[in-house]
Motif scaffolding. Sequence first.
Motif, short mmCIF file in Angstrom:
data_model
loop_
_atom_site.label_atom_id
_atom_site.label_comp_id
_atom_site.label_asym_id
_atom_site.label_seq_id
_atom_site.Cartn_x
_atom_site.Cartn_y
_atom_site.Cartn_z
N LEU A 1 32.76 96.64 17.07
CA LEU A 1 33.41 97.82 17.64
C LEU A 1 32.48 99.03 17.65
CD1 LEU A 1 37.04 97.58 16.23
CD2 LEU A 1 36.28 97.23 18.58
N SER A 2 31.64 99.14 16.62
CA SER A 2 30.71 100.26 16.58
C SER A 2 29.66 100.16 17.69
CB SER A 2 30.02 100.36 15.21
OG SER A 2 29.12 99.30 15.03
N LEU A 3 29.47 98.98 18.24
CA LEU A 3 28.59 98.82 19.40
C LEU A 3 29.36 98.99 20.71
CD1 LEU A 3 26.55 95.72 18.20
CD2 LEU A 3 25.75 98.07 18.33
N LEU A 4 30.61 98.54 20.74
CA LEU A 4 31.39 98.60 21.97
C LEU A 4 31.86 100.02 22.30
CD1 LEU A 4 33.64 95.42 21.67
CD2 LEU A 4 31.89 95.87 23.37
N VAL A 5 32.34 100.75 21.30
CA VAL A 5 32.92 102.07 21.56
C VAL A 5 31.90 103.02 22.19
CG1 VAL A 5 33.92 104.11 20.44
CG2 VAL A 5 34.77 101.83 19.89
N PRO A 6 30.69 103.19 21.63
CA PRO A 6 29.74 104.08 22.31
C PRO A 6 29.35 103.60 23.71
CG PRO A 6 28.98 103.60 20.09
CD PRO A 6 30.15 102.71 20.37
N THR A 7 29.29 102.28 23.89
CA THR A 7 28.96 101.76 25.21
C THR A 7 30.03 102.15 26.23
OG1 THR A 7 27.82 99.89 24.20
CG2 THR A 7 28.45 99.66 26.51
N PHE A 8 31.28 101.96 25.87
CA PHE A 8 32.36 102.34 26.77
C PHE A 8 32.39 103.85 27.01
CE2 PHE A 8 34.50 98.25 25.53
CZ PHE A 8 34.36 97.67 26.77
N LEU A 9 32.14 104.63 25.97
CA LEU A 9 32.14 106.08 26.13
C LEU A 9 31.03 106.54 27.06
CD1 LEU A 9 33.00 107.32 22.52
CD2 LEU A 9 34.46 107.33 24.55
N PHE A 10 29.83 106.01 26.88
CA PHE A 10 28.72 106.37 27.77
C PHE A 10 28.98 105.90 29.21
CE2 PHE A 10 25.99 106.88 23.93
CZ PHE A 10 25.56 108.16 24.21
N ALA A 11 29.53 104.69 29.34
CA ALA A 11 29.83 104.18 30.68
C ALA A 11 30.86 105.06 31.38
CB ALA A 11 30.33 102.74 30.59
N TRP A 12 31.85 105.53 30.64
CA TRP A 12 32.87 106.41 31.23
C TRP A 12 32.29 107.78 31.54
CZ3 TRP A 12 35.35 110.73 28.86
CH2 TRP A 12 36.39 111.25 29.62
N LYS A 13 31.49 108.32 30.61
CA LYS A 13 30.95 109.67 30.79
C LYS A 13 29.97 109.74 31.95
CE LYS A 13 28.49 113.32 28.35
NZ LYS A 13 27.87 113.75 27.10
N TYR A 14 29.07 108.75 32.05
CA TYR A 14 28.03 108.79 33.07
C TYR A 14 28.36 107.92 34.29
CZ TYR A 14 25.37 111.11 29.45
OH TYR A 14 24.96 111.99 28.49
N ASN A 15 29.58 107.43 34.36
CA ASN A 15 30.06 106.66 35.51
C ASN A 15 29.18 105.43 35.77
OD1 ASN A 15 31.88 106.11 37.48
ND2 ASN A 15 30.89 107.37 39.03
N TRP A 16 28.88 104.70 34.69
CA TRP A 16 28.13 103.46 34.83
C TRP A 16 29.10 102.35 35.22
CZ3 TRP A 16 25.37 103.85 29.47
CH2 TRP A 16 24.40 104.85 29.54
N GLY A 17 28.56 101.27 35.71
CA GLY A 17 29.39 100.10 35.99
C GLY A 17 29.58 99.89 37.47
N ALA A 18 30.67 99.23 37.80
CA ALA A 18 30.96 98.86 39.17
C ALA A 18 31.46 100.10 39.91
CB ALA A 18 31.99 97.75 39.21
N LYS A 19 30.59 100.70 40.72
CA LYS A 19 30.93 101.92 41.45
C LYS A 19 31.71 101.58 42.71
CE LYS A 19 27.21 104.47 39.57
NZ LYS A 19 25.92 104.75 39.43
#
Length: 165
Positions: free
Chosen positions: A28-46
Amino acid sequence: MIFSVLVPQVSVPALFAAGMIPGILAGLSLLVPTFLFAWKYNWGAKGSDPTVVRKSLLVTLKEASWGIAAPVIILGGLRTGAFTPTEAAVVAVFYGLFVGIVVYRTLDLRRLYRVLVDSAEISAVVMLIIACAGIFAHAGSTLGAFDALANAMLSVTREEHLMLG
């Protein structure tokens, strides 16, 4: 594993079970920051349709199911008492062989031979380290070096927590 050898009252399945919560927390300590960064910087499937993303997630989960099943089989078998830690290692090897040869078809005889040679080399290195550690332990206890070191540490402090640090 080493702790269970040194302390006979502790079982290996109990140690594996004790490591599950810290393992989940580490994941979880690896997943939570990843999801937060992906949400903040709009990473992923655009611009993707959420249903397409959900379908691709399900396809990916289906493809990964053979890998996800390995720790479930191993830890589940240990926890239920279906097999011992040594038998769990054998089950893991044969499960990996089955998945590599039958399911994914990535292991042929040539690659299997290379895997066996590499594992024999790694096992030989580990066994050499264990043999040298056994010689060191025997020499240190026979010569009294470990007692002298323990007495030197006890002369500094008798606090157990400081000695462990």
